[in-house]
Design a protein around this motif. Structure first.
Motif, PDB file in Angstrom:
ATOM      1  N   VAL A 224      12.315  91.560  12.219  1.00  0.00           N
ATOM      2  CA  VAL A 224      10.826  91.920  12.379  1.00  0.00           C
ATOM      3  C   VAL A 224       9.983  91.070  11.257  1.00  0.00           C
ATOM      4  O   VAL A 224      10.426  90.866  10.109  1.00  0.00           O
ATOM      5  N   PRO A 225       9.114  90.357  11.611  1.00  0.00           N
ATOM      6  CA  PRO A 225       8.230  89.536  10.699  1.00  0.00           C
ATOM      7  C   PRO A 225       7.522  90.615   9.691  1.00  0.00           C
ATOM      8  O   PRO A 225       6.920  91.526   9.856  1.00  0.00           O
ATOM      9  N   LEU A 226       7.574  90.032   8.370  1.00  0.00           N
ATOM     10  CA  LEU A 226       6.880  90.861   7.491  1.00  0.00           C
ATOM     11  C   LEU A 226       5.517  90.444   6.978  1.00  0.00           C
ATOM     12  O   LEU A 226       5.459  89.892   5.837  1.00  0.00           O
ATOM     13  N   ASP A 227       4.759  90.646   7.851  1.00  0.00           N
ATOM     14  CA  ASP A 227       3.394  90.310   7.631  1.00  0.00           C
ATOM     15  C   ASP A 227       2.940  91.682   6.798  1.00  0.00           C
ATOM     16  O   ASP A 227       3.354  92.617   6.662  1.00  0.00           O
ATOM     17  N   PRO A 228       1.477  91.426   6.152  1.00  0.00           N
ATOM     18  CA  PRO A 228       1.088  92.372   5.323  1.00  0.00           C
ATOM     19  C   PRO A 228       0.997  93.859   5.881  1.00  0.00           C
ATOM     20  O   PRO A 228       1.388  94.898   5.145  1.00  0.00           O
ATOM     21  N   ALA A 229       0.788  94.112   7.265  1.00  0.00           N
ATOM     22  CA  ALA A 229       0.667  95.335   7.770  1.00  0.00           C
ATOM     23  C   ALA A 229       1.962  96.049   7.890  1.00  0.00           C
ATOM     24  O   ALA A 229       2.327  97.328   7.397  1.00  0.00           O
ATOM     25  N   ARG A 230       3.059  95.097   8.050  1.00  0.00           N
ATOM     26  CA  ARG A 230       4.145  95.871   8.362  1.00  0.00           C
ATOM     27  C   ARG A 230       5.002  96.151   6.791  1.00  0.00           C
ATOM     28  O   ARG A 230       5.389  97.239   6.499  1.00  0.00           O
ATOM     29  N   LEU A 231       4.576  95.222   5.629  1.00  0.00           N
ATOM     30  CA  LEU A 231       4.927  95.652   4.288  1.00  0.00           C
ATOM     31  C   LEU A 231       4.214  96.829   4.080  1.00  0.00           C
ATOM     32  O   LEU A 231       4.848  97.864   3.341  1.00  0.00           O
ATOM     33  N   LEU A 232       3.099  97.118   4.400  1.00  0.00           N
ATOM     34  CA  LEU A 232       2.040  98.455   4.063  1.00  0.00           C
ATOM     35  C   LEU A 232       3.106  99.739   4.684  1.00  0.00           C
ATOM     36  O   LEU A 232       3.211 100.582   3.995  1.00  0.00           O
ATOM     37  N   TRP A 233       3.260  99.301   6.005  1.00  0.00           N
ATOM     38  CA  TRP A 233       4.059 100.480   6.581  1.00  0.00           C
ATOM     39  C   TRP A 233       5.340 100.755   5.937  1.00  0.00           C
ATOM     40  O   TRP A 233       5.695 102.108   5.626  1.00  0.00           O
ATOM     41  N   LEU A 234       6.127  99.752   5.539  1.00  0.00           N
ATOM     42  CA  LEU A 234       7.543 100.243   4.948  1.00  0.00           C
ATOM     43  C   LEU A 234       7.203 100.824   3.548  1.00  0.00           C
ATOM     44  O   LEU A 234       8.207 101.733   3.356  1.00  0.00           O
ATOM     45  N   ALA A 235       6.158 100.567   2.952  1.00  0.00           N
ATOM     46  CA  ALA A 235       6.130 101.049   1.567  1.00  0.00           C
ATOM     47  C   ALA A 235       5.552 102.568   1.631  1.00  0.00           C
ATOM     48  O   ALA A 235       5.458 103.142   0.735  1.00  0.00           O
ATOM     49  N   THR A 236       4.761 102.992   2.733  1.00  0.00           N
ATOM     50  CA  THR A 236       4.320 104.115   2.893  1.00  0.00           C
ATOM     51  C   THR A 236       5.064 104.991   4.031  1.00  0.00           C
ATOM     52  O   THR A 236       6.072 105.516   3.772  1.00  0.00           O
ATOM     53  N   ALA A 237       4.675 104.894   5.205  1.00  0.00           N
ATOM     54  CA  ALA A 237       4.967 105.894   6.171  1.00  0.00           C
ATOM     55  C   ALA A 237       6.658 105.621   6.619  1.00  0.00           C
ATOM     56  O   ALA A 237       7.328 106.518   6.755  1.00  0.00           O
ATOM     57  N   GLY A 238       6.860 104.072   6.587  1.00  0.00           N
ATOM     58  CA  GLY A 238       8.303 103.913   6.691  1.00  0.00           C
ATOM     59  C   GLY A 238       9.204 104.144   5.695  1.00  0.00           C
ATOM     60  O   GLY A 238      10.400 104.936   5.941  1.00  0.00           O
TER      61      GLY A 238
END
Length: 95
Positions: free
Chosen positions: A4-18
């Motif tokens: 999965v590409p680690l674009d900024p939105a994905r990184l934010l999700w990983l650091a929070t809800a994920g």
């Protein structure tokens, strides 16, 4: 195979809800739903710093988030909150 590409939105999700989901805490944390626990970092970059300039010229939320993910540092942190309570303030910051 590609991941999965680690674009900024994905990184934010990983650091929070994920992260909350992975730890089995999504019912208590991971987003800003009223009543959930919150650990936050409040950013206030110096007015003439690189991050502040990039944020002023961001085209949209994605562009602003990309600037934060790539450029933010401890110098940009105004305060941190743990469990919704202020845990640290930068020198000279009130409230």
């Amino acid at each position: 195979t590609a991941g999965v590409p680690l674009d900024p939105a994905r990184l934010l999700w990983l650091a929070t809800a994920g992260g909350a989901e992975a730890l089995g805490l999504s019912d208590r944390a991971g987003d800003l739903t009223p009543g959930k626990e919150a650990d936050l970092v409040v950013l206030r970059p110096p007015a003439h710093g690189t991050l502040a300039e990039r944020l002023r010229h961001a085209r949209d939320a994605h562009d602003a988030l990309a600037a934060i993910v790539t450029l933010a540092s401890e110098a940009d942190v105004e305060r941190t909150l743990v469990g919704g309570e202020v845990a640290w303030r930068a020198p000279g910051v009130e409230g």
